[in-house]
Design a protein around this motif. Structure first.
Motif, short mmCIF file in Angstrom:
data_model
loop_
_atom_site.label_atom_id
_atom_site.label_comp_id
_atom_site.label_asym_id
_atom_site.label_seq_id
_atom_site.Cartn_x
_atom_site.Cartn_y
_atom_site.Cartn_z
N ILE A 26 0.97 -1.15 0.20
CA ILE A 26 -0.14 0.17 -0.06
C ILE A 26 0.89 1.12 -0.03
O ILE A 26 1.80 1.28 1.04
N GLU A 27 0.54 2.18 -0.86
CA GLU A 27 1.59 3.57 -0.82
C GLU A 27 1.37 4.31 0.24
O GLU A 27 0.07 4.39 0.55
N PRO A 28 2.37 4.75 0.60
CA PRO A 28 2.20 5.60 1.77
C PRO A 28 1.39 7.07 1.33
O PRO A 28 1.59 7.30 0.14
N ILE A 29 0.64 7.60 2.29
CA ILE A 29 0.07 8.98 1.88
C ILE A 29 0.96 10.13 2.41
O ILE A 29 0.55 11.08 1.96
N GLY A 30 1.86 9.84 3.18
CA GLY A 30 2.74 10.79 3.56
C GLY A 30 4.08 10.30 3.96
O GLY A 30 4.19 9.19 4.48
N ARG A 31 4.89 11.36 3.91
CA ARG A 31 6.46 10.83 4.44
C ARG A 31 6.87 11.92 5.48
O ARG A 31 6.63 12.98 5.17
N ILE A 32 7.40 11.32 6.67
CA ILE A 32 8.02 12.19 7.58
C ILE A 32 9.26 11.94 8.08
O ILE A 32 9.91 10.64 7.70
N GLN A 33 10.08 12.98 8.82
CA GLN A 33 11.25 12.54 9.23
C GLN A 33 11.09 11.98 10.50
O GLN A 33 9.87 12.26 11.35
N SER A 34 12.03 10.93 11.02
CA SER A 34 11.77 10.74 12.63
C SER A 34 11.79 11.62 13.52
O SER A 34 12.38 12.89 13.57
N GLY A 35 10.81 11.63 14.55
CA GLY A 35 10.54 12.65 15.58
C GLY A 35 9.37 13.50 15.07
O GLY A 35 9.21 14.30 16.15
N GLU A 36 8.98 13.44 13.93
CA GLU A 36 7.90 14.35 13.50
C GLU A 36 6.54 13.84 13.99
O GLU A 36 6.27 12.77 14.50
N ILE A 37 5.44 14.85 13.95
CA ILE A 37 4.17 14.68 14.57
C ILE A 37 3.03 14.60 13.65
O ILE A 37 3.28 15.23 12.46
N VAL A 38 2.37 13.35 13.57
CA VAL A 38 1.20 13.31 12.54
C VAL A 38 -0.21 13.52 13.39
O VAL A 38 -0.24 12.79 14.48
N GLU A 39 -1.01 14.12 12.78
CA GLU A 39 -2.55 14.14 13.30
C GLU A 39 -3.44 13.28 12.54
O GLU A 39 -3.22 13.44 11.23
N PHE A 40 -4.14 12.61 13.05
CA PHE A 40 -5.23 11.61 12.28
C PHE A 40 -6.69 12.17 12.72
O PHE A 40 -6.93 12.31 13.86
N ASP A 41 -7.33 12.23 11.81
CA ASP A 41 -8.92 12.52 11.90
C ASP A 41 -9.62 11.14 11.47
O ASP A 41 -9.62 10.79 10.47
N LEU A 42 -10.01 10.63 12.51
CA LEU A 42 -10.44 9.12 12.09
C LEU A 42 -11.88 9.05 12.58
O LEU A 42 -12.56 9.47 13.30
N LEU A 43 -12.14 7.93 11.46
CA LEU A 43 -13.95 7.64 11.84
C LEU A 43 -13.87 6.45 12.92
O LEU A 43 -12.92 6.16 13.32
N ASP A 44 -15.01 6.14 13.19
CA ASP A 44 -15.19 5.20 14.16
C ASP A 44 -14.96 3.80 13.50
O ASP A 44 -14.77 3.88 12.32
N SER A 45 -15.05 2.64 14.53
CA SER A 45 -14.46 1.37 13.88
C SER A 45 -15.58 0.90 12.91
O SER A 45 -15.10 -0.09 11.99
N ALA A 46 -16.74 1.33 12.64
CA ALA A 46 -17.96 0.85 11.80
C ALA A 46 -17.41 1.76 10.49
O ALA A 46 -18.24 1.58 9.46
N GLY A 47 -16.72 2.57 10.44
CA GLY A 47 -16.26 3.41 9.17
C GLY A 47 -17.49 4.34 8.83
O GLY A 47 -17.62 4.69 7.53
N GLY A 48 -18.24 5.00 9.80
CA GLY A 48 -19.15 5.78 9.54
C GLY A 48 -20.46 5.09 9.39
O GLY A 48 -21.40 5.81 8.77
N GLN A 49 -20.72 3.96 9.42
CA GLN A 49 -22.17 3.35 9.33
C GLN A 49 -22.90 3.46 10.36
O GLN A 49 -24.19 3.14 10.30
N ILE A 50 -22.44 3.89 11.59
CA ILE A 50 -23.27 4.07 12.73
C ILE A 50 -22.99 5.64 13.09
O ILE A 50 -21.87 6.14 13.09
#
Length: 319
Positions: A26-50
């Protein structure tokens, strides 16, 4: 050894940037240097079905092929097989709602709960807040993400449903804000992904769901070449379960020669205790066990029987 952190940019992963397999192709969606921060906006485990207005019909029509999605992957520069990725949990903020369900065919006592059930929670006060289960029963929030992992070294796709050596669906409630998780790197760049936000959970997640919630997660990813771990290891942010570990516990034991059956017995006894003592329905008792009761291995050496305890924090009940 002191590890310096890169103070560079923070990259953002959006809720539609997800995948449904651990796979190093799976192709990465982003590349970072070691020690950098990533913020994730996550749906619930049902992927928005609930959603917050859903009824039990949503469980009856749940598409399991969309469950337990993870967002990413993120390529970390300098990460090589044999290294370790240190995941520092910088922040976790749940949505203002969540859900817990009994899903037929799923969970520790699936053979005893054949009908679907759904509980929609209102979360008040965010990560430091509460959610009411029923009048007189309030669960303190202790958010974490159930899915945290890296791509495997071997070719091919692995389901996101189980945990693996390189992480995955670990459902470990102690990976809260401030914790540090150490994962063995198998693929170049580590290829980090996460998802499955939980606002609160008991150790064991026995009915198969926690308080499932959309989550905003912030992590710092650092390559550790001085540390090798054979499987996931972690350092907690402090004492365990600080928000519920404030009063006595009531525990039920399960004893027998089979570890899974002993665990099932302990949970079954706790369900009966909750029904008898707090007049809960059997379904509500099972879901409460999943979000608040902690399973513990109390004894594993006195053959031929194992002893598993189910520990209920009495702090969740109004005095």
């Amino acid at each position: 050894m002191t590890h310096t952190h890169n103070s560079g940019r923070t990259i953002h992963v959006h809720r539609d940037q997800w995948h449904l397999a651990w796979d190093n192709s799976i192709e990465p969606i982003g590349r970072i240097q070691s020690g950098e921060i990533v913020e994730f906006d996550l749906l619930d485990s049902a992927g928005g079905q609930i959603g917050p207005e859903s009824t039990v019909e949503a469980i009856k029509t749940l598409d399991f092929s969309r469950v337990d999605q993870v967002n990413g992957p993120i390529y970390v520069e300098g990460a090589e097989p044999g290294d370790t990725l240190e995941v520092e949990i910088v922040d976790l903020q749940p949505a203002d709602w969540g859900w817990t369900a009994i899903i037929p065919g799923f969970g520790l006592l699936a053979d005893e709960f054949s009908e679907p059930a759904l509980k929609i929670w209102k979360i008040e006060g965010g990560a430091d807040g509460w959610a009411e289960f029923l009048p007189g029963i309030r669960i303190p929030m202790a958010p974490f993400c159930g899915e945290i992992g890296l791509a495997p070294g071997a070719l091919g796709a692995l389901s996101t449903i189980p945990p693996y050596r390189h992480g995955g669906n670990m459902d470990t409630k102690h990976l809260t804000k401030g914790a540090r998780l150490y994962l063995p790197i198998e693929a170049p760049g580590a290829l980090y992904s996460m998802g499955d936000g939980h606002a609160a959970q008991g150790d064991g997640e026995v009915c198969g769901t926690a308080i499932e919630a959309p989550m905003h997660a912030t992590v710092r990813l650092t390559v550790r070449k001085d540390l090798q771990v054979p499987q996931p290891q972690f350092l907690t942010a402090g004492p365990l379960a600080t928000r519920t570990n404030t009063a006595p516990y009531y525990a039920t034991d399960g004893i027998g020669p089979d570890l899974v059956e002993a665990t099932r017995s302990a949970v079954r006894h706790m369900i009966e205790h909750l029904q008898r003592t707090y007049q809960l329905s059997r379904e509500d008792a099972y879901m409460l066990c999943s979000v608040a009761v902690d399973l513990k291995l109390c004894e594993v050496v006195d053959m031929p029987n194992w002893l598993v305890g189910a520990f209920l924090p009495l702090s969740i009940f109004s005095k």
